[in-house]
Design an enzyme around this catalytic site. Structure first.
Site, PDB file in Angstrom:
ATOM      1  N   HIS A   1       0.778  -1.253  -0.078  1.00 52.22           N
ATOM      2  CA  HIS A   1      -0.026  -0.134   0.055  1.00 52.22           C
ATOM      3  C   HIS A   1       0.828   1.396   0.024  1.00 52.22           C
ATOM      4  O   HIS A   1       1.484   1.817   0.974  1.00 52.22           O
ATOM      5  CB  HIS A   1      -1.009  -0.143   0.908  1.00 52.22           C
TER       6      HIS A   1
ATOM      7  N   HIS B   1      -1.138   3.257  -8.510  1.00 52.02           N
ATOM      8  CA  HIS B   1      -2.013   2.085  -9.492  1.00 52.02           C
ATOM      9  C   HIS B   1      -1.550   2.930 -10.942  1.00 52.02           C
ATOM     10  O   HIS B   1      -1.241   3.970 -11.026  1.00 52.02           O
ATOM     11  CB  HIS B   1      -3.532   1.998  -9.565  1.00 52.02           C
TER      12      HIS B   1
ATOM     13  N   GLY C   1      -6.794  13.984 -10.673  1.00 51.42           N
ATOM     14  CA  GLY C   1      -7.914  13.207 -10.583  1.00 51.42           C
ATOM     15  C   GLY C   1      -7.848  11.930  -9.766  1.00 51.42           C
ATOM     16  O   GLY C   1      -8.679  11.054  -9.941  1.00 51.42           O
TER      17      GLY C   1
HETATM   18  P1  5GP Z   1      -7.273   7.142 -10.218  1.00 49.43           P
HETATM   19  O1  5GP Z   1      -8.367   8.309 -10.830  1.00 49.43           O
HETATM   20  O2  5GP Z   1      -7.240   6.999  -8.704  1.00 49.43           O
HETATM   21  O3  5GP Z   1      -6.289   7.140 -10.906  1.00 49.43           O
HETATM   22  O4  5GP Z   1      -8.087   5.776 -10.754  1.00 49.43           O
HETATM   23  C1  5GP Z   1      -8.671   4.993 -10.141  1.00 49.43           C
HETATM   24  C2  5GP Z   1      -9.550   4.068 -10.851  1.00 49.43           C
HETATM   25  O5  5GP Z   1     -10.043   2.918 -10.255  1.00 49.43           O
HETATM   26  C3  5GP Z   1     -10.808   4.656 -11.626  1.00 49.43           C
HETATM   27  O6  5GP Z   1     -10.347   4.727 -12.994  1.00 49.43           O
HETATM   28  C4  5GP Z   1     -11.926   3.805 -11.240  1.00 49.43           C
HETATM   29  O7  5GP Z   1     -12.851   3.515 -12.281  1.00 49.43           O
HETATM   30  C5  5GP Z   1     -11.179   2.484 -10.685  1.00 49.43           C
HETATM   31  N1  5GP Z   1     -11.663   1.902  -9.821  1.00 49.43           N
HETATM   32  C6  5GP Z   1     -12.203   2.438  -8.562  1.00 49.43           C
HETATM   33  N2  5GP Z   1     -12.751   1.698  -7.917  1.00 49.43           N
HETATM   34  C7  5GP Z   1     -12.736   0.428  -8.281  1.00 49.43           C
HETATM   35  C8  5GP Z   1     -13.069  -0.998  -7.978  1.00 49.43           C
HETATM   36  O8  5GP Z   1     -13.860  -1.374  -6.936  1.00 49.43           O
HETATM   37  N3  5GP Z   1     -12.896  -2.138  -9.010  1.00 49.43           N
HETATM   38  C9  5GP Z   1     -12.297  -1.666 -10.243  1.00 49.43           C
HETATM   39  N4  5GP Z   1     -12.023  -2.673 -10.746  1.00 49.43           N
HETATM   40  N5  5GP Z   1     -11.610  -0.277 -10.513  1.00 49.43           N
HETATM   41  C10 5GP Z   1     -12.248   0.599  -9.367  1.00 49.43           C
HETATM   42 ZN    ZN Z   2      -4.403   0.054  -0.466  1.00 49.99          ZN
END
Ligand code: 5GP
Ligand code: ZN
Length: 109
Positions: free
Chosen positions: A44, A98, A91
């Protein structure tokens, strides 16, 4: 700890496309492109701001995993984008580092 830790710990479901001791990959639940896969370290790490020198190899392996998944999903030749959102203006919504793998269409900005 967080939603991605729950998926890593198999407390929440996801279609796992790749897994090893250090990382996991699964499709984004709300895809922005025909191929939209998240590559996530099991450790994490909150964001790129929290990366340490000891994470250097892990990040390299995440990029190599993205390359492998791009080939498996047949977007290696058409092209793809690798993204790590960091902080409010990017965003970033999930505070667990990730790498997004995006492709399968002409991507806008
Ligand atoms: P960030 O905006 O933080 O870079 O991207 C987070 C991504 O995680 C978003 O594109 C969102 O759709 C995805 N996401 C959020 N919650 C979940 C989840 O529970 N499962 C999956 N597979 N994707 C998720
Ligand atoms: Zn975590």
């Amino acid at each position: 700890m967080c939603i991605f830790c729950d998926i890593i710990n198999k407390k929440s479901p996801a279609k796992i496309l790749y897994e090893d001791d250090e990382m996991i990959a699964f499709p984004d639940i709300n895809p922005s492109a025909p191929v939209h896969i998240l590559i996530i370290p099991k450790k994490h790490i909150k964001s790129a701001n929290e990366l340490k020198a000891e994470d250097q190899a892990l990040l390299g392996k995440m990029v190599l995993t993205a390359k492998k998944l791009a080939k498996e999903n047949k977007i290696d030749q058409s092209g793809y984008r690798l993204v790590i959102n960091t902080g409010k203006d990017s965003g970033q919504i999930i505070e667990h580092l990730h790498l997004h793998l995006l492709g399968g269409k002409k991507l806008g900005f």
